[in-house]
Design an enzyme around this catalytic site. Sequence first.
Site, PDB file in Angstrom:
ATOM      1  N   LYS A   1       0.158   3.819  -2.720  1.00  0.00           N
ATOM      2  CA  LYS A   1      -0.809   4.917  -2.681  1.00  0.00           C
ATOM      3  C   LYS A   1      -0.146   6.283  -2.584  1.00  0.00           C
ATOM      4  O   LYS A   1      -0.783   7.307  -2.866  1.00  0.00           O
ATOM      5  CB  LYS A   1      -1.788   4.722  -1.522  1.00  0.00           C
TER       6      LYS A   1
ATOM      7  N   SER B   1       0.798  -1.233   0.000  1.00  0.00           N
ATOM      8  CA  SER B   1       0.000   0.000   0.000  1.00  0.00           C
ATOM      9  C   SER B   1       0.828   1.280   0.000  1.00  0.00           C
ATOM     10  O   SER B   1       0.262   2.370  -0.125  1.00  0.00           O
ATOM     11  CB  SER B   1      -0.955   0.009   1.201  1.00  0.00           C
TER      12      SER B   1
ATOM     13  N   SER C   1      -5.825   3.555   4.658  1.00  0.00           N
ATOM     14  CA  SER C   1      -5.300   2.887   3.470  1.00  0.00           C
ATOM     15  C   SER C   1      -6.396   2.180   2.687  1.00  0.00           C
ATOM     16  O   SER C   1      -6.212   1.069   2.188  1.00  0.00           O
ATOM     17  CB  SER C   1      -4.203   1.880   3.862  1.00  0.00           C
TER      18      SER C   1
END
Length: 378
Positions: free
Chosen positions: A58, A55, A115
Amino acid sequence: MKKVFILFLCFFCFSQNIRAEEDLTVHAQSAYLIEATTGKVLYDKNGEEKLFPASMTKMMSLILVYEALNDGSLKLDEVLSISENAASMGGSQVFLQPNEQMNVHDLLKAVCISSANDAMVAIAERISGSVSEFVSKMNEKSKELNLVNTNFENTTGLHDENHYSSAKDMALIAKKLIEVGKDDLLSITSTYDAYIREDTNPFWLVNTNKLVKHVEGVDGLKTGFTQEALSCITVTARKNDLRLIGVVMKEPDSKTRNVEVMEMINVGFSKIIYQPIFKMNDIYQSHYFEVGLPHEVDLVYLNDVGVILNKDEKVTVASQTFTQTRFDLPLEAHEKIGEVKIIYDDQSESIVDVGVAQSVSKMQFLDYFQMSFWRVLT
């Protein structure tokens, strides 16, 4: 005005990294530490090894989001209708429903704090029309940032064998994200908990980065975990005038990850100081425009100028040399017109952009006529 950071061509006697054998024992597969303004590398362990970023992906997605917010093509209060595709995202999510209405600000909170994959996809679809087009823009931005060990296949970090990055590239992405997101970004990434859907069905967001609650100075930036990537994190922390960015990848668990990244950051803070030289908007010198109105305008530094030094060092400015890179008019206030090379007393140097302190228009026929008329009279 787009803020442009200083490019340091030389970094004084502080050219060595913090050496692991003397200061650190980092067990992460890859680790990287930089000073956030200059990009000065303070520690590097396998920094260019291609690994799965999970993640932390991102952060690149958020660069595109904040660029859209900055240019006005996206608004925080804009309400989006959630697509079935966005609602179907697995992994970390805030359980968005198809056709649910949510504003960009709440979706951004869901991404930065929890997230949320579904929230990230919803914003990506709004900006680019489709996830695939948004991913193309992510890879274009990677090339723009000269990231040589990164390729994205999605906006979220869900596992894909061809979706990879490196600790070095993640640090550079984080640097760019802080540059474009500024305090608006950090006010969200430093929030430990918050709510969305407050007026209907409140949903509690808890930050996946526990360091923002437990460690003073930590105000971001992004965690990551998949079975393939294991535990990883990009942390930014500020102490006095210094901001550091640390990345560790492929750690066995979040506890080890957090301990090691903070050990790395704390050693960084113990080694260096930031010496400010000039502040953004300080006047460099005046500049004369033969065909401009006004004719004479102050040139100002377009960003803070400073140097990173060992704690027992100090430098002074020996000389400054201006090179004009734009000659056409008109110019908007704070628009770049050239660069100044700053030479310090130890012969190290840096380059900083300079711009006009106020707007400068190009003289028209009537302006020439009036100027000639007054010259005749005088």
